[in-house]
Write an enzyme that holds these catalytic residues in place. Structure first.
Site, short mmCIF file in Angstrom:
data_model
loop_
_atom_site.label_atom_id
_atom_site.label_comp_id
_atom_site.label_asym_id
_atom_site.label_seq_id
_atom_site.Cartn_x
_atom_site.Cartn_y
_atom_site.Cartn_z
N ILE A 13 0.85 -1.21 0.00
CA ILE A 13 0.00 0.00 0.00
C ILE A 13 0.88 1.25 0.00
O ILE A 13 0.57 2.25 -0.67
CB ILE A 13 -0.96 -0.02 1.21
CG1 ILE A 13 -1.80 -1.31 1.18
CG2 ILE A 13 -1.87 1.21 1.20
CD1 ILE A 13 -2.60 -1.59 2.45
N ALA A 83 4.21 0.95 8.29
CA ALA A 83 5.09 -0.15 8.71
C ALA A 83 4.44 -1.01 9.78
O ALA A 83 4.09 -0.52 10.86
CB ALA A 83 6.41 0.41 9.22
N LYS A 86 1.86 -7.99 9.23
CA LYS A 86 0.42 -8.02 8.92
C LYS A 86 -0.19 -9.39 8.69
O LYS A 86 -1.33 -9.48 8.26
CB LYS A 86 0.14 -7.13 7.73
CG LYS A 86 0.78 -7.62 6.43
CD LYS A 86 0.13 -7.04 5.20
CE LYS A 86 0.68 -7.68 3.96
NZ LYS A 86 0.04 -7.28 2.72
N SER A 126 -7.38 -1.06 10.31
CA SER A 126 -7.95 -2.18 9.58
C SER A 126 -9.37 -2.46 10.05
O SER A 126 -9.72 -2.19 11.21
CB SER A 126 -7.08 -3.41 9.85
OG SER A 126 -7.76 -4.58 9.51
N TYR A 151 -2.53 -9.65 15.73
CA TYR A 151 -2.41 -8.61 14.70
C TYR A 151 -3.57 -7.61 14.81
O TYR A 151 -3.37 -6.40 14.88
CB TYR A 151 -2.39 -9.23 13.29
CG TYR A 151 -2.64 -8.22 12.21
CD1 TYR A 151 -1.64 -7.33 11.80
CD2 TYR A 151 -3.91 -8.08 11.61
CE1 TYR A 151 -1.87 -6.37 10.83
CE2 TYR A 151 -4.15 -7.12 10.64
CZ TYR A 151 -3.13 -6.27 10.26
OH TYR A 151 -3.38 -5.30 9.30
N LYS A 155 -3.86 -3.30 16.01
CA LYS A 155 -4.52 -2.18 15.35
C LYS A 155 -5.46 -1.46 16.32
O LYS A 155 -5.54 -0.24 16.35
CB LYS A 155 -5.30 -2.66 14.11
CG LYS A 155 -4.42 -3.20 13.01
CD LYS A 155 -3.48 -2.14 12.45
CE LYS A 155 -2.55 -2.67 11.40
NZ LYS A 155 -1.50 -1.73 11.01
N LEU A 202 -6.17 -13.66 -0.46
CA LEU A 202 -6.91 -14.33 -1.54
C LEU A 202 -6.39 -13.97 -2.94
O LEU A 202 -6.13 -14.87 -3.75
CB LEU A 202 -8.40 -13.96 -1.41
CG LEU A 202 -9.32 -14.57 -2.45
CD1 LEU A 202 -9.31 -16.09 -2.38
CD2 LEU A 202 -10.73 -14.03 -2.27
N PHE A 220 -11.61 -21.35 1.75
CA PHE A 220 -11.78 -21.72 3.16
C PHE A 220 -13.24 -21.60 3.61
O PHE A 220 -13.66 -20.57 4.11
CB PHE A 220 -10.89 -20.82 4.04
CG PHE A 220 -9.41 -20.92 3.73
CD1 PHE A 220 -8.80 -22.17 3.58
CD2 PHE A 220 -8.64 -19.78 3.59
CE1 PHE A 220 -7.44 -22.26 3.29
CE2 PHE A 220 -7.28 -19.86 3.32
CZ PHE A 220 -6.68 -21.11 3.16
N ARG A 233 -16.28 -10.22 1.97
CA ARG A 233 -15.41 -9.09 2.29
C ARG A 233 -15.72 -7.93 1.36
O ARG A 233 -16.40 -8.10 0.34
CB ARG A 233 -13.92 -9.47 2.09
CG ARG A 233 -13.39 -10.58 2.98
CD ARG A 233 -13.23 -10.14 4.42
NE ARG A 233 -12.63 -11.20 5.22
CZ ARG A 233 -13.30 -12.21 5.77
NH1 ARG A 233 -14.61 -12.31 5.61
NH2 ARG A 233 -12.67 -13.12 6.49
N ARG A 297 -10.94 -21.30 7.67
CA ARG A 297 -9.61 -20.92 8.20
C ARG A 297 -9.81 -20.37 9.61
O ARG A 297 -10.70 -19.52 9.83
CB ARG A 297 -9.01 -19.85 7.28
CG ARG A 297 -7.64 -19.37 7.68
CD ARG A 297 -7.02 -18.51 6.59
NE ARG A 297 -7.67 -17.22 6.44
CZ ARG A 297 -7.26 -16.26 5.60
NH1 ARG A 297 -6.20 -16.47 4.83
NH2 ARG A 297 -7.90 -15.12 5.50
N ASP A 300 -10.95 -16.60 10.88
CA ASP A 300 -11.66 -15.83 9.86
C ASP A 300 -13.02 -15.39 10.37
O ASP A 300 -13.70 -16.15 11.07
CB ASP A 300 -11.91 -16.70 8.61
CG ASP A 300 -10.87 -16.47 7.53
OD1 ASP A 300 -10.02 -15.58 7.70
OD2 ASP A 300 -10.93 -17.19 6.51
#
Ligand code: NAD
Ligand code: UFG
Length: 344
Positions: A13, A83, A86, A126, A151, A155, A202, A220, A233, A297, A300
């Site tokens: 990104i 940075a 992720k 996120s 993770y 955030k 994905l 998944f 999503r 998964r 998820d």
């Protein structure tokens, strides 16, 4: 010319945002430790814009390395902090590495900003901060659900650190952009997503399967509450996301961020299933994708998509590219990458 520091700027990104910032007339300085990206991004940015951004190899979580960087440039007009580590699954295996890397980096930057008299900061957040929301689409006011991984938790904690720091340091202003699922690559195919090793996400898995590096895509789960049973999503073009950063910086500069710290959802407002992505990819590439349905998964969520009203009205931002356009750029990037690699 205003100098913007992009931490993690050789990454996916960050490199696309560097292009949009240079096109908008900013001077870009990139700092990255190259743990998940390649210096080749700098050449890609140069090819697209005709400008080679300054690059410093350093680790944002190491205080003295950031001190030297700030000294070298006498501080920065603004910072976009990309940075971070992720990989959701990896963060479950290595929580300490994730908390240390992602949070120490932010704290170092905030301390140096404070010492240097303040500044503007845009933070990569996120949609993971929402967990699995009770109702959809999610707005910025939707309650947080427990993070499903370290993770995701970094955030959420990072947003708390920003809010609490800015509350008592009025010289620092901040915007957190809560990204949904950015996909695609620059239309020139000079920069794009370059996962090291086996991709988690994905789209790179699909393009690597289509190009022949992976035997098949595993989908998944097909027992979710959606039209075809696969998870939902909110996918959107990474160049549109890059442009959201330019608008966020402008908002901070024009002092329209009265709250000191603000958050914005950045997505399309539309949920798409995994199988719909596969079908759309097959359409744009003209290929049949080899895939199989496997179990869910771990970690998820079932479905999430954004309410983007706030970004539309306050930032003046909305997505410009379609899903098909985004998938085509991802495919063109993958094909070009493999051609170049095989020539080397
Ligand atoms: P990326 O891995 O391509 O880019 C991150 C960059 O940060 C990499 O170049 C890596 O080498 C660098 N980096 C990591 N730790 C560092 C450190 N301590 N010091 C210096 N450099 C360091 O990832 P991306 O997809 O471009 O993501 C950018 C940001 O957006 C991250 O904060 C990520 O968590 C967030 N985000 C990404 C997504 C997504 O789907 N890609 C979604 C939501 C949020
Ligand atoms: N999926 C598959 N097969 C794969 C990879 C993914 O079926 O090989 C499915 C996942 O199960 C999920 C969907 O495709 O349903 C999207 O998965 P991604 O890994 O591409 O994206 P996530 O939504 O799980 O997570 C991504 C980033 C995170 C970020 C999050 C929210 O990986 O860093 O979006 O922004 F936090």
């Amino acid at each position: 010319m205003k100098t913007v520091l992009l931490t993690g700027g050789t990454g996916y990104i960050g490199s696309h945002t560097a292009v949009e910032l240079i096109n908008a007339g900013y001077k870009v300085v990139i700092v990255d430790n190259l743990t998940n990206s390649s210096i080749d991004s700098i050449e890609g940015i140069h090819k697209i814009t005709g400008v080679r951004p300054d690059f410093v190899k350093a680790d944002c979580s190491v205080c003295c390395e950031m001190e030297s960087l700030f000294k070298k440039y006498n501080g920065f007009h603004s910072i976009i902090h990309f940075a971070a580590l992720k990989a959701v699954g990896e963060s479950v295996e290595k929580p300490l590495e994730y908390y240390h890397n992602n949070l120490s980096s932010l704290i170092n930057l905030l301390q140096l900003m404070k010492k240097g008299g303040g500044g503007d900061l845009v933070f990569s957040s996120s949609c993971t901060v929402y967990g699995q929301p009770d109702s959809l689409p999610v707005t910025e006011k939707s309650p947080y659900k427990p993070a499903t991984s370290p993770y995701g938790n970094t955030k959420k904690i990072a947003e708390d650190i920003l809010r609490e720091t800015i509350n008592v340091n009025s010289s620092i202003k901040g915007i957190a952009l809560r990204y949904f699922n950015p996909i695609g690559a620059h239309s020139s195919a000079e920069i794009g997503e370059l996962p090291l090793g086996k991709p988690d996400n994905l789209i790179p898995f699909i393009t690597q399967t289509a190009v022949g590096i992976r035997e098949k895509l595993q989908i998944f789960g097909n027992d979710y509450d959606s039209a075809d049973g696969t998870a939902i999503r909110d996918y959107f073009h990474v160049v549109d996301l890059a442009k959201a950063h330019v608008l966020a910086l402008k908002r901070l500069e024009e002092n329209r961020n009265k709250a000191g710290f603000e958050v914005f959802n950045v997505g399309t407002g539309k949920g798409v299933t995994v199988l719909e992505i596969v079908k759309a990819f097959e359409k744009v590439s003209g290929l049949k994708l080899n895939y199989e349905i496997v179990g869910r998964r771990a970690g998820d969520i079932e479905k999430v998509w954004a309410d983007t009203t706030l970004a539309n009205t306050e930032l003046g931002w909305k997505t410009q590219s379609t899903l098909e356009e985004a998938l085509l750029t991802a495919w063109n990037w993958e094909k070009k990458l493999r051609e170049v690699k095989s020539e080397k």
